[in-house]
Design a protein around this motif. Structure first.
Motif, PDB file in Angstrom:
ATOM      1  N   LYS A 251      -4.946   0.902 -10.644  1.00 54.45           N
ATOM      2  CA  LYS A 251      -3.559   1.119 -11.071  1.00 54.45           C
ATOM      3  C   LYS A 251      -2.858   2.033 -10.093  1.00 54.45           C
TER       4      LYS A 251
ATOM      5  N   PRO B  99      -6.582   5.575  -5.921  1.00 51.54           N
ATOM      6  CA  PRO B  99      -6.827   4.689  -7.067  1.00 51.54           C
ATOM      7  C   PRO B  99      -7.641   3.445  -6.737  1.00 51.54           C
ATOM      8  N   SER B 154      -8.568   5.185 -12.688  1.00 51.64           N
ATOM      9  CA  SER B 154      -7.819   4.840 -13.904  1.00 51.64           C
ATOM     10  C   SER B 154      -8.730   4.690 -15.123  1.00 51.64           C
TER      11      SER B 154
END
Lengths: 251, 260
Positions: A251, B99, B154
């Motif tokens: 993300k 990420p 995440s």
């Protein structure tokens, strides 16, 4: 009626009755038309891929230019983007194809015939799409939080390592939807090359109306070109969907 | 011998003077906490020391050797900057994990890229990468995340992400590790796990500079506390003494506001 009969007819679409118009399609006609359209489509594909090959990296260079600290370079890039985005692609194509002929003493420097038209079209399309891509890239790069670059910097990464190892993939993920939009627009924009008579798909379809391969007045080949565009953009939509899914792991 | 000496750091943004002559020095293994209200320049100080901002004036010494002088170092080459940067590690308030990489990859990335510059890399890259991965795994174990090493940021809680980022900073074996409000982006329940990691590092004699609002923690874990006010060091002293017996009026007012 034999197909040979139709081969040597030069008939107008417009002075036929409704039912006769449908009979203008028989197998020989269809195979002639399909092979001519496919040939035109190959030229369309060539323009499409060469444009992407040139515009995707050139757009990145322009986007770096328009984010550069050196003001003259930044303004140069911004002006270029303004001009290219502010005028029609069709006009740019015409200018790029015809202007050199006025500028050079020895006449038009583009090679003669289809190869010259194709080269001019590639030049105009690459320049045009690079400018659109550059703005998408800029948004994508600026959208990656500055903390990502700072984290890379304090970990001793060089500027290019920060870009290629950290920023790039996050940027690609961000820009994939707008890029796929542009790419699908490009599929159809290739038809604009017809304005300088480049022999792409629409040109091939239109030739059966004007008269070509022993036929004239056939309008359905022009309609049929839509199938090629639809199938190809459908394929691209699926491809981009897969790519987006592939990058959905973070993300 | 001091491991870190900071002398007269000045920094302004336009007309806004943020740092007005900050000086302190630290011994190896010392833990220094920096307290102060918002806008007192704590974060800017950390950013200057880690070269994310360039100080307008002042010097920084590591092991008594000058590594930064604002007068001469206005134009450092990228290579010089990097070699200096590697003396320090920085843990950010909002983690800034990458990420697209797993916890393990986040920790390994910088050491792997650094190893490529080693002349032995061409012949021994397998062993080197193996060693980096082993070290990273033991760092993740140290922050209590060996079971999460293949998770993406995440998929981790804020506290877990911050622990990964501590492991990532440790992977380059910095001489001094800086923390910029490491618990400010976390729920109170998650704050404890970070403070425990920092405490365990202090026990292993890691030299650390911690900008924090956790007064009790600062008192317990640090040797020295430095109280900053409006860009200057208002008061500096042994941790327990400074908290229990503040001499400066501003320090007193600041500590008082936490008791209410």
């Amino acid at each position: 009626m034999s197909s040979a009969f139709w081969q040597f007819q030069t008939i107008s679409f417009f002075n036929k009755t409704h039912s006769e118009r449908w009979f203008l399609m028989d197998f020989a006609v269809i195979s002639t038309v399909l092979s001519a359209l496919t040939e035109g489509f190959m030229q369309t594909l060539k323009l499409f891929f060469i444009t992407l090959l040139g515009a995707l990296p050139l757009g990145l260079i322009i986007s770096f230019g328009s984010m550069n600290r050196f003001a003259p370079l930044r303004y140069l890039c911004k002006t270029l983007v303004w001009i290219i985005r502010g005028t029609p692609l069709m006009l740019q194509l015409i200018i790029i194809f015809y202007i050199p002929g006025y500028l050079f003493e020895g006449g038009n420097p583009w090679p003669s015939g289809e190869s010259g038209r194709f080269l001019a079209a590639c030049t105009a399309f690459i320049l045009n799409y690079a400018c659109y891509f550059s703005e998408i890239y800029r948004g994508g790069i600026e959208g990656v939080p500055v903390g990502q670059q700072e984290a890379g910097q304090v970990l001793g990464l060089t500027k290019s390592q920060v870009f290629f190892k950290i920023t790039l993939l996050q940027m690609i993920k961000r820009i994939l939807p707008p890029i796929s939009n542009e790419v699908i627009t490009l599929v159809k924009d290739t038809s604009i090359a017809r304005i300088i008579s480049m022999q792409e798909l629409i040109w091939a379809g239109y030739s059966f109306l004007k008269g070509s391969h022993g036929y004239s007045g056939l309008i359905w080949p022009l309609f049929f070109t839509g199938v090629y565009y639809l199938l190809f953009s459908g394929l691209l939509t699926i491809l981009f969907g897969k790519l987006e899914k592939k990058l959905s792991y973070f993300k | 011998m001091s491991i870190l000496t900071v002398k007269d750091i000045y920094k302004n943004f336009g007309r806004n003077e943020i740092l007005k002559g900050i000086s302190f020095d630290m011994q190896a293994g010392e833990v220094l906490s920096i307290l102060g209200s918002s806008g007192s320049g704590k974060t800017t100080l950390l950013r200057c020391l880690n070269f994310l901002e360039k100080a307008d004036a002042g010097q920084v010494y590591v092991d008594d050797a000058l590594i930064f002088d604002a007068k001469t170092d206005k134009k450092m080459t990228a290579r010089e900057l990097r070699s200096k940067q590697l003396n320090f590690g920085l843990v950010f308030q909002n983690f800034n994990l990458f990420p697209q990489y797993t916890a393990m990859e986040n920790v390994c990335l910088a050491p792997q890229l650094l190893a490529r510059e080693n002349p032995e890399y061409k012949t021994h890259h397998k062993e080197m990468i193996e060693k980096i991965r082993e070290d990273a795994a033991s760092l993740l174990e140290r922050v209590g995340l060996s079971d999460k090493k293949d998770f993406y940021p995440s998929q981790l809680s804020g506290g877990q992400q911050q622990r990964v980022s501590i492991a990532r900073a440790l992977a380059l074996a910095p001489k001094v590790l800086f923390f910029d409000e490491p618990t400010s982006a976390l729920d109170p329940e998650l704050t404890g796990e970070i403070l425990n990691v920092i405490r365990s590092l202090a026990e292993k004699d890691m030299t650390m500079v911690i900008v924090t609002h956790e007064i009790e923690f600062a008192k317990n874990v640090s040797d020295t506390i430095l109280f900053m006010d409006k860009g200057v060091v208002a008061e500096q002293g042994p941790a327990v003494e400074l908290i229990e017996n503040p001499k400066n009026e501003r320090t007193r007012a600041f500590l008082q506001s936490f008791k209410r």
